[in-house]
Scaffold this motif. Structure first.
Motif, PDB file in Angstrom:
ATOM      1  N   ALA A   1      40.937  48.674  44.978  1.00  0.00           N
ATOM      2  CA  ALA A   1      40.047  48.120  43.847  1.00  0.00           C
ATOM      3  C   ALA A   1      39.463  49.492  42.857  1.00  0.00           C
TER       4      ALA A   1
ATOM      5  N   ASN B   1      35.520  48.306  48.718  1.00  0.00           N
ATOM      6  CA  ASN B   1      36.218  46.825  48.546  1.00  0.00           C
ATOM      7  C   ASN B   1      34.944  45.759  48.410  1.00  0.00           C
TER       8      ASN B   1
ATOM      9  N   LYS C   1      33.385  44.398  45.832  1.00  0.00           N
ATOM     10  CA  LYS C   1      33.687  44.167  44.392  1.00  0.00           C
ATOM     11  C   LYS C   1      32.370  43.887  43.551  1.00  0.00           C
ATOM     12  N   PRO C   2      31.527  43.088  43.993  1.00  0.00           N
ATOM     13  CA  PRO C   2      30.373  42.750  43.305  1.00  0.00           C
ATOM     14  C   PRO C   2      29.381  44.041  43.172  1.00  0.00           C
TER      15      PRO C   2
ATOM     16  N   LEU D   1      33.799  43.135  37.103  1.00  0.00           N
ATOM     17  CA  LEU D   1      34.212  42.214  38.094  1.00  0.00           C
ATOM     18  C   LEU D   1      35.442  41.279  37.778  1.00  0.00           C
ATOM     19  N   LYS D   2      35.343  40.800  36.984  1.00  0.00           N
ATOM     20  CA  LYS D   2      36.648  40.101  36.289  1.00  0.00           C
ATOM     21  C   LYS D   2      37.810  41.006  36.571  1.00  0.00           C
TER      22      LYS D   2
ATOM     23  N   LEU E   1      38.213  43.603  38.514  1.00  0.00           N
ATOM     24  CA  LEU E   1      38.364  43.753  40.107  1.00  0.00           C
ATOM     25  C   LEU E   1      38.997  42.669  40.779  1.00  0.00           C
ATOM     26  N   ASN E   2      38.634  41.441  40.264  1.00  0.00           N
ATOM     27  CA  ASN E   2      39.033  40.187  41.175  1.00  0.00           C
ATOM     28  C   ASN E   2      40.630  39.906  40.569  1.00  0.00           C
ATOM     29  N   GLY E   3      41.143  40.572  39.694  1.00  0.00           N
ATOM     30  CA  GLY E   3      42.456  40.490  39.147  1.00  0.00           C
ATOM     31  C   GLY E   3      43.620  41.209  39.660  1.00  0.00           C
ATOM     32  N   ASN E   4      44.690  41.358  39.076  1.00  0.00           N
ATOM     33  CA  ASN E   4      45.408  42.281  39.731  1.00  0.00           C
ATOM     34  C   ASN E   4      46.073  43.602  38.884  1.00  0.00           C
TER      35      ASN E   4
END
Length: 140
Positions: A28, A64, A66-67, A98-99, A101-104
Motif C-alpha cells: 500500500a 498496511n 490503511k486508515p 483511503l479510497k 489505498l483500498n483499490g488496486n
C-alpha cells in the motif's frame, strides 16, 4: 542468512529506531508513493517517503494500516504542497487517499518492478549495481 534490520537501522544512525514494531506488508505504501510521484512530482513523493520511513521505523506504525496511512499521508501532502506545489493540484485528502489505498491502482506496476528486481537478484534495499555488473548491499 538472517536480516538484522533492527541492528542495521541502529547502525545507520536512526537514533530512535523502534525495536518493537511489527513487520508489515508495504504494498500500500509503495503504491501510494508511486501515485504521489506521478501526480505531484519526485520531490513531493520523496518527502512522503521520508515521512513514511519515520512513521514505520521510528514511530512503529504498520504500513498496511490503511486508515492511519491515509491520515499521515494527507497531513504530509497538505504541509508539503502548501509550501511547494509544482503542479498546482489540490492535495489529496484523507478520504481520497483511503479510497486509493483500498483499490488496486498501481499494483501491477509495483509487482512488475519487484519481479524484475528479483530476476536481477535484488531482494532488499539498499542495493547498488556498479557498472551494470557488480551488486553491493549498502546496509550489510
Amino acid at each position: 542468512r538472517r536480516h538484522d534490520l533492527k541492528g542495521r537501522g541502529l547502525a545507520a544512525g536512526i537514533p530512535k529506531f523502534n525495536l518493537d514494531r511489527l513487520a508489515s506488508n508495504s504494498m500500500a505504501s509503495h503504491r501510494l508513493i508511486q501515485h504521489v510521484g506521478k501526480r505531484y512530482g519526485l520531490t513531493v513523493s520523496e518527502t512522503l517517503y521520508d515521512r513514511l520511513n519515520v512513521y514505520y521505523f521510528v514511530e512503529g506504525h504498520a504500513l498496511n494500516d490503511k486508515p492511519r496511512l491515509a491520515k499521515v499521508a494527507a497531513e504530509t501532502l497538505s504541509k508539503v504542497l502548501a509550501h511547494d506545489n509544482p503542479t498546482g493540484e489540490t492535495p489529496m485528502n484523507e478520504k481520497e487517499i483511503l479510497k486509493f489505498l483500498n483499490g488496486n491502482q498501481g499494483r501491477r506496476e509495483i509487482d512488475d518492478a519487484l519481479r524484475a528486481l528479483g530476476q536481477l537478484g535484488v531482494h532488499g534495499i539498499p542495493k547498488f549495481i556498479v557498472e551494470g555488473t557488480h551488486m553491493v548491499d549498502g546496509a550489510a
